[in-house]
Design an enzyme around this catalytic site. Structure first.
Site, PDB file in Angstrom:
ATOM      1  CB  SER A 163     -16.854 -52.310  -7.433  1.00 48.66           C
ATOM      2  OG  SER A 163     -15.581 -52.085  -8.012  1.00 48.66           O
ATOM      3  CE  LYS A 164     -18.274 -56.746  -1.605  1.00 49.42           C
ATOM      4  NZ  LYS A 164     -18.896 -58.025  -1.586  1.00 49.42           N
ATOM      5  NE  ARG A 165     -14.695 -56.686  -9.777  1.00 47.89           N
ATOM      6  CZ  ARG A 165     -15.191 -56.007 -10.782  1.00 47.89           C
ATOM      7  NH1 ARG A 165     -14.409 -55.552 -11.717  1.00 47.89           N
ATOM      8  NH2 ARG A 165     -16.486 -55.773 -10.863  1.00 47.89           N
ATOM      9  N   GLY A 209     -11.263 -51.048  -4.284  1.00 52.14           N
ATOM     10  CA  GLY A 209     -10.916 -50.463  -2.988  1.00 52.14           C
ATOM     11  C   GLY A 209     -11.930 -50.875  -1.938  1.00 52.14           C
TER      12      GLY A 209
END
Ligand code: GLU
Length: 494
Positions: free
Chosen positions: A264-266, A268
Site C-alpha cells: 500500500s501507498k502508506r 512505500g
C-alpha cells in the site's frame, strides 16, 4: 493437434500510473509471449469513464517504454512519443471504442436468458445493502429483477426506464475455474453475485468488456492479479454462455508489505514510475519483480532478461503472496549500476553533482569514486557534498587519532603535505601510486598507519567516515588536496 499461437494481453486501466503488481504481470506476459514466439497485446481498459485521467494512456506507454517492455500489438505511441496509434488486426484496442460490440454481446446474453434487465434504483440497492449488513449476511444483489417477465422488462426498457443489465448466475452448484497457478478452484454459485455487465450509461463493465475483448482478440492466456480470482466464475460463465472457448487463466499472487498486508501507498512506493523516477534501473526492477513469486533456480538471484524469459514457467509461480523486500531491490540496483559501462554510469550519475561546479574532470572522478557504493544515482549528491565545499568544517570530526595529541596531528599533516607535493600531477590522480607512496613513507618514518592516515583522511573530508585518504587525494587532484590539508592545519593552529 497443432498448438494455438500464444496470445497474451496487458489490459491496464488508464489511471495514470502502473502499479508494481501490474508491472510484474506485464513482465510475465512478455516472458510468455517471447518464449513461445507469440503475441503480446496492449489493450486499454477505459470503460470506467469516471476514473479516466487525461494523458494517462500516453504516460502509461512511456513507462512501458522506459521499462523496455513493448507489446507487439495494440495501443502504442508513435515515434514522436505523443500520438496514440493502434497496431494489429484485432482492433480497436481501446475498450471504449468497442462499446457497440459489448452491447451486441449483452443483447445476445439476454436472448440466451443468461442476463436480465435490472431496474433497481440506487435507493433500493442501498436499503438492501443496509438490511444485509444488519443481518450479517454477505452483501450482494438479491435478484429482485431476475423474475420480471421478459416482455414486460423489454417494454420498460423501450419506454426509456433507467436500467442496467445483469448476469443471470446459476443459483446452485459450483463454478469451476481452472487456473494455471492455482489448479482447480471451486466457487459456490450461491455466493456469486448477479454481476452488472452493462451500466446505466450503456457502457459495459470490466467483466463483460474484458471477456468479450479477450475472446475477440483471441487471447489464449489471461494473466492478471489475484484480486480478480473471485470474479473469475462470472468470466467463465460469460464464455460458457456465449459458447466460446475460454482462455487459460493465471491469477498472479499479490505483492505484500513486509507485515504481509497488501502493498500500500502508506508503506512505500507502489507505482513503477516512482521507482524509475528515483533511479531504479529497468533491469533491476525486472529481475526483482520477476523473482517475486517465482525463482527458476533456488540458488540464483541475478538473471538477465533473456535467462528469465527462457526459464519462465507460469505453472511454477507461487500461490502465496510475495513480500516486496526493498533491501533486495536495492542490492540488485547496486549490482546493475556497477555493471553499467563507464559512459552509461556517468550519464546517470553526473546530473546529480552540483551544476555550478565547472571542473568536469573533478566531477567525473567524484562519480567514479562512489561507483561501488551507490544504490541510486541520486545518492551521490549527499555522499559527495564535502568534496565541492570551498572550506570544510573541522569542528565535527576530530583531526587527532584516538588519544594522540594535536601536535602530532600537525606534524603528520605537514609531512603528508610534503609527500603529496613531491608527486607529479598525474601520479597524484593515480590511487595506487598515491597509496604505495604514502604507505612506504609512513614505514620509512616508523609511524603508524592509524596515527598518520586518520588526520590525513579527516583533513580531506571533514568526516568521521569517508573513502580512504588515497582515494580522496586521487579524486581531488594534487592542488585541491593540498589546499584541504592547509585548511586543516590552519584550523589546528588557530
Ligand atoms: N483493467 C484491469 C485493471 O487495470 C485489468 C485486469 C485484467 O488484466 O484483466 O486492473
Amino acid at each position: 493437434m497443432t498448438q494455438k499461437r500464444v496470445r497474451v494481453r496487458a489490459a491496464p486501466s488508464p489511471t495514470g500510473f502502473i502499479h508494481v503488481g501490474n508491472l510484474r504481470t506485464f513482465i510475465y506476459d512478455d516472458f510468455l509471449a517471447k518464449q513461445s514466439g507469440g503475441d503480446f497485446v496492449l489493450r486499454i481498459e477505459d470503460t470506467d469513464q469516471e476514473r479516466f485521467v487525461p494523458g494517462a494512456i500516453e504516460k502509461l506507454i512511456l513507462t512501458l517504454k522506459r521499462m523496455g517492455i513493448e507489446p507487439n500489438e495494440g495501443v502504442w505511441l508513435a515515434d514522436d512519443d505523443k500520438t496514440i496509434v493502434q497496431r494489429g488486426d484485432h482492433g480497436p484496442y481501446i475498450q471504449s471504442e468497442r462499446k457497440t460490440r459489448h452491447q451486441e454481446v449483452a443483447k445476445e446474453l439476454l436472448a440466451r436468458d443468461k442476463a436480465y434487465y435490472c431496474f433497481c434504483t440506487e435507493e433500493r440497492l442501498g436499503e438492501m445493502r443496509k438490511l444485509q449488513e444488519a443481518a450479517h449476511q454477505p452483501t450482494g444483489y438479491d435478484g429482485h429483477c431476475r423474475r420480471i417477465d421478459k416482455i414486460e422488462a423489454e417494454k420498460r426498457v423501450a419506454a426509456g426506464e433507467e436500467h442496467v443489465i445483469r448476469l443471470k448466475m446459476p443459483e446452485e452448484g459450483a463454478a469451476v475455474v481452472n487456473d494455471i497457478i492455482r489448479g482447480t478452484v471451486k466457487f459456490d454459485w450461491k455466493l456469486v453475485d448477479d454481476q452488472v455487465i452493462v451500466k446505466k450509461d450503456g457502457m459495459a463493465t470490466y467483466h463483460l468488456a474484458a471477456m468479450v475483448d479477450d475472446h475477440d482478440m483471441e487471447i489464449t492466456h489471461i494473466l492478471r492479479g489475484e484480486e480478480w480470482l473471485s470474479s473469475a466464475p462470472k468470466h467463465v460463465f460469460i464464455f460458457e454462455a456465449m459458447g466460446w472457448e475460454a482462455p487459460a487463466f493465471a491469477h498472479v499472487p499479490l505483492i505484500l508489505n513486509p507485515d504481509r498486508s497488501k502493498l500500500s501507498k502508506r508503506q512505500g512506493d507502489v507505482f513503477a514510475e516512482q521507482y524509475l523516477d528515483k533511479g531504479y534501473l529497468p533491469e533491476a526492477l525486472i529481475n526483482f519483480l520477476a523473482l517475486l513469486g517465482y525463482n527458476p533456480k533456488d540458488d540464483q538471484e541475478i538473471y538477465t532478461r533473456e535467462e528469465l524469459t527462457r526459464l519462465f514457467d507460469l505453472s511454477k509461480v507461487n500461490k502465496a503472496g510475495a513480500i516486496f523486500n526493498i533491501e533486495k531491490l536495492n542490492w540488485l540496483n547496486n549490482h546493475y549500476l556497477r555493471q553499467k559501462s563507464e559512459a552509461d554510469y556517468l550519464a546517470l550519475v553526473l546530473p546529480h553533482l552540483p551544476a555550478e561546479e565547472t571542473d568536469a574532470d573533478l566531477k567525473r572522478r567524484v562519480a567514479l569514486l562512489f561507483r561501488e557504493r551507490l544504490v541510486l544515482p541520486s545518492e551521490i549528491t549527499a555522499l559527495s557534498t564535502f568534496i565541492f565545499l570551498t572550506h570544510l568544517d573541522y569542528s565535527t570530526a576530530s583531526l587527532t587519532w584516538k588519544d594522540r595529541t594535536k601536535d602530532e596531528a600537525i606534524e603528520r599533516l605537514k609531512t603528508a603535505k610534503a609527500w603529496i607535493s613531491e608527486l607529479s600531477d598525474t601520479d597524484a590522480l593515480d590511487v595506487s601510486k598515491v597509496e604505495t607512496t604514502i604507505k612506504s613513507k609512513i614505514v620509512e618514518k616508523g609511524w603508524g598507519n592509524g596515527d598518520t592516515l586518520w588526520p590525513l583522511r579527516v583533513s580531506l573530508s571533514g568526516l568521521d567516515k569517508s573513502p580512504s585518504p588515497f582515494e580522496l587525494i586521487a579524486t581531488y587532484g594534487k592542488n585541491r588536496a593540498l589546499a584541504r590539508i592547509d585548511d586543516a592545519l590552519a584550523y589546528l593552529l588557530k
